[in-house]
Design a protein around this motif. Structure first.
Motif, short mmCIF file in Angstrom:
data_model
loop_
_atom_site.label_atom_id
_atom_site.label_comp_id
_atom_site.label_asym_id
_atom_site.label_seq_id
_atom_site.Cartn_x
_atom_site.Cartn_y
_atom_site.Cartn_z
N PHE A 196 8.15 6.81 -10.83
CA PHE A 196 8.52 7.16 -9.46
C PHE A 196 9.89 7.84 -9.43
O PHE A 196 10.84 7.40 -10.08
N PRO A 235 5.91 2.58 -3.91
CA PRO A 235 5.70 3.32 -5.17
C PRO A 235 4.87 2.51 -6.17
O PRO A 235 4.98 1.28 -6.24
N GLN A 236 4.07 3.21 -6.92
CA GLN A 236 3.26 2.56 -7.93
C GLN A 236 4.01 2.55 -9.26
O GLN A 236 4.71 3.49 -9.61
N ALA A 262 0.82 -1.21 0.00
CA ALA A 262 0.00 0.00 0.00
C ALA A 262 0.85 1.26 0.00
O ALA A 262 0.53 2.24 -0.66
N ASN A 263 1.95 1.26 0.74
CA ASN A 263 2.78 2.45 0.84
C ASN A 263 4.02 2.39 -0.04
O ASN A 263 4.95 3.16 0.16
N PHE A 301 5.34 11.10 -1.96
CA PHE A 301 6.05 10.65 -3.16
C PHE A 301 6.11 11.79 -4.18
O PHE A 301 5.25 12.68 -4.20
N TYR A 324 3.48 9.78 4.44
CA TYR A 324 4.34 9.25 3.40
C TYR A 324 4.10 10.15 2.19
O TYR A 324 2.95 10.47 1.88
N LYS A 369 10.77 9.18 -2.51
CA LYS A 369 9.75 9.11 -1.47
C LYS A 369 10.31 9.54 -0.13
O LYS A 369 11.51 9.37 0.14
N TYR A 385 6.43 11.89 -8.51
CA TYR A 385 6.46 11.16 -9.76
C TYR A 385 6.72 12.14 -10.90
O TYR A 385 6.37 13.32 -10.81
N PRO A 444 0.45 8.23 -0.79
CA PRO A 444 0.00 6.87 -1.12
C PRO A 444 -1.24 6.48 -0.32
O PRO A 444 -1.59 7.15 0.65
#
Lengths: 112, 115
Positions: free
Chosen positions: B46, A100-101, A97-98, B34, B32, B49, B36, B94
């Motif tokens: 990505f 990177p996609q 879930a946490n 990120f 958290y 993070k 991109y 996320p």
């Protein structure tokens, strides 16, 4: 290692037609997502899945359906295409879930 | 509800100059965060993070980001911009962060690096 693969890359539909956008990943990720991207609007989550057999609605699920019969595949179904569904659709997957996609390169869909 | 904001639709910078792409967040608890990047006709990739620890996070292609809890910001930076850095940049939270199951993306900032 192909990552996330989406097909088709482009499609033009007529109002009322239906179609399935395909998404497959080869990274054995449990989490998968479908987004739509409209200019200046960022990404909106349509549906997501935390594993095979489990799906849930995101922010904008109306007009769409999904299934997740295998870990690898997460198809998105449009039943009655409407002009408001003209967009770029992205499929993504992540290890957790946490985490990177990983995104596919998108399907550009126009509905006329 | 959690949210991220990217206050600039577009950032212009000359090649060789430092660049900053801004992001502020609203997340309950420890966030958290990120970043991109999206090149034309491609999916998001990505960059880096922040989870916990050092406030300066280093990522791909020479990018770094500074987490500032008091200002609730997570700005993306690079000391010397390249023309090839021109792209669309997204800040994101996320899923399962701050109690939300929905990942949240900013609206994106278009970075244009002039030769």
């Amino acid at each position: 290692n192909a990552g996330v693969t989406q097909t088709p890359k482009f499609r033009i539909l007529k109002i009322g037609q239906s179609m399935t956008l395909q998404c497959t990943q080869d990274m054995n990720h449990n989490y998968m997502y479908w987004y739509r991207q409209d200019p200046g609007m960022g990404l909106k989550l349509i549906y997501y899945s935390v594993g095979a057999g489990i799906t849930d609605k995101g922010e904008v699920p109306n007009g769409y359906n999904v299934s997740r019969s295998t870990t690898e595949d997460f198809p998105l179904r449009l039943e009655l295409a409407a002009p408001s569904q003209t967009s770029v659709y992205f499929c993504a997957s992540s290890q957790g879930a946490n985490q990177p996609q990983h995104f596919g390169d998108g399907t550009r869909l126009s509905i006329l | 509800a959690q949210s991220v904001a990217q206050p600039e639709d577009q950032v212009n910078v000359a090649e060789g100059n430092p660049l900053t792409v801004k992001c502020t967040y609203s997340v309950s608890g420890n966030p958290y965060l990120f970043w991109y990047v999206q090149y034309p006709n491609r999916g998001l990739q990505f960059l880096l993070k922040y989870i916990t620890g050092d406030n300066l996070v280093k990522g791909s292609y020479g990018f770094e980001a500074e987490f500032n809890k008091s200002q609730t910001s997570f700005h993306l930076k690079k000391p010397s911009a390249l023309v090839s850095d021109s792209a669309l940049y997204f800040c994101a939270v996320p899923p399962y962060t701050g109690g939300s199951y929905i990942p949240t993306f900013g609206r994106g900032t278009s970075l244009i690096v002039h030769p």
